[in-house]
Write a protein that holds these residues in place. Structure first.
Motif, mmCIF file in Angstrom:
data_model
loop_
_atom_site.group_PDB
_atom_site.id
_atom_site.type_symbol
_atom_site.label_atom_id
_atom_site.label_comp_id
_atom_site.label_asym_id
_atom_site.label_seq_id
_atom_site.Cartn_x
_atom_site.Cartn_y
_atom_site.Cartn_z
ATOM 1 N N ALA A 1 7.855 -2.402 25.490
ATOM 2 C CA ALA A 1 8.917 -2.557 24.753
ATOM 3 C C ALA A 1 9.920 -1.161 25.101
ATOM 4 C CB ALA A 1 8.538 -2.264 23.408
ATOM 5 N N ALA B 1 13.587 -1.503 26.530
ATOM 6 C CA ALA B 1 14.680 -0.799 26.162
ATOM 7 C C ALA B 1 15.588 0.082 26.825
ATOM 8 C CB ALA B 1 14.102 0.023 24.798
ATOM 9 N N GLY C 1 19.091 -0.754 27.937
ATOM 10 C CA GLY C 1 20.233 0.346 27.612
ATOM 11 C C GLY C 1 20.821 0.572 28.590
ATOM 12 N N LEU D 1 18.323 -4.961 22.054
ATOM 13 C CA LEU D 1 17.980 -3.501 21.683
ATOM 14 C C LEU D 1 17.344 -3.414 19.995
ATOM 15 C CD1 LEU D 1 20.444 -1.267 23.573
ATOM 16 C CD2 LEU D 1 17.778 -1.845 24.047
ATOM 17 N N LEU E 1 14.422 -5.093 19.333
ATOM 18 C CA LEU E 1 13.042 -4.211 19.592
ATOM 19 C C LEU E 1 12.936 -3.093 18.690
ATOM 20 C CD1 LEU E 1 13.453 -3.946 23.367
ATOM 21 C CD2 LEU E 1 11.538 -4.813 22.271
ATOM 22 N N ILE F 1 15.510 -0.553 18.448
ATOM 23 C CA ILE F 1 16.381 0.315 18.856
ATOM 24 C C ILE F 1 17.472 0.315 18.090
ATOM 25 C CG2 ILE F 1 17.212 1.376 20.931
ATOM 26 C CD1 ILE F 1 14.412 1.431 21.184
#
Length: 160
Positions: A15, A19, A23, A78, A81, A83
């Protein structure tokens, strides 16, 4: 009829890596200088394969909207997840399994994002066809892993 939910199970380490990759992808899309980047150009389809000038015009007219939608899809990945909010803790156990529940729309955003990230990686690695892929080269590991995750999502969505 209720919306289907797809549950994706990944390790905390996966993960975090995903991410980071997504990103970076989102940052690439947001960088206005990236318009001339071959990896970004590969994300924009040729509308007229036999007419380069018409394809360039098509990309100029539609490219911004398409890249914006790709950025929104990356933001969905994101967000789901954990984020850009609470949820994914970089100091947590990297071997712990994280269950990410995705609605059908979110799962499709994941698929589009993973596909686009693979296209960017393929461009960076020089992959234009299956013959260019070198599975023994460790640089292709991330490319293969993202393909594995993409295949799993496609399989889960195909089950009816």
């Amino acid at each position: 009829m209720s919306e289907r939910i797809v549950v994706l199970e990944i390790s905390g380490l996966e993960a975090l890596h995903l991410a980071g990759i997504v990103g970076q992808f989102r940052d690439l899309l947001a960088d206005t200088r990236s318009a001339a980047d071959p990896a970004v150009t590969r994300l924009l389809p040729d509308a007229y394969p036999d007419d380069e000038a018409a394809s360039e015009e098509f990309r100029r007219l539609t490219g911004g909207d398409l890249l914006e939608r790709r950025g929104q899809d990356a933001a969905t990945v994101l967000r789901t997840l954990g984020i850009d909010g609470a949820g994914l803790d970089p100091t947590s156990d990297p071997d712990a399994t994280i269950a990410v529940a995705l609605g059908e729309g979110e799962a499709l955003a994941w698929m589009r994002t993973l596909s686009a990230v693979r296209l960017v990686l393929a461009t960076r690695l020089g992959i234009r066809s299956e013959d260019d892929h070198q599975p023994d080269d460790p640089r292709f590991g991330v490319y293969d892993w993202i393909g594995y995750r993409l295949d799993g999502l496609m399989t889960a969505l195909d089950r009816r």
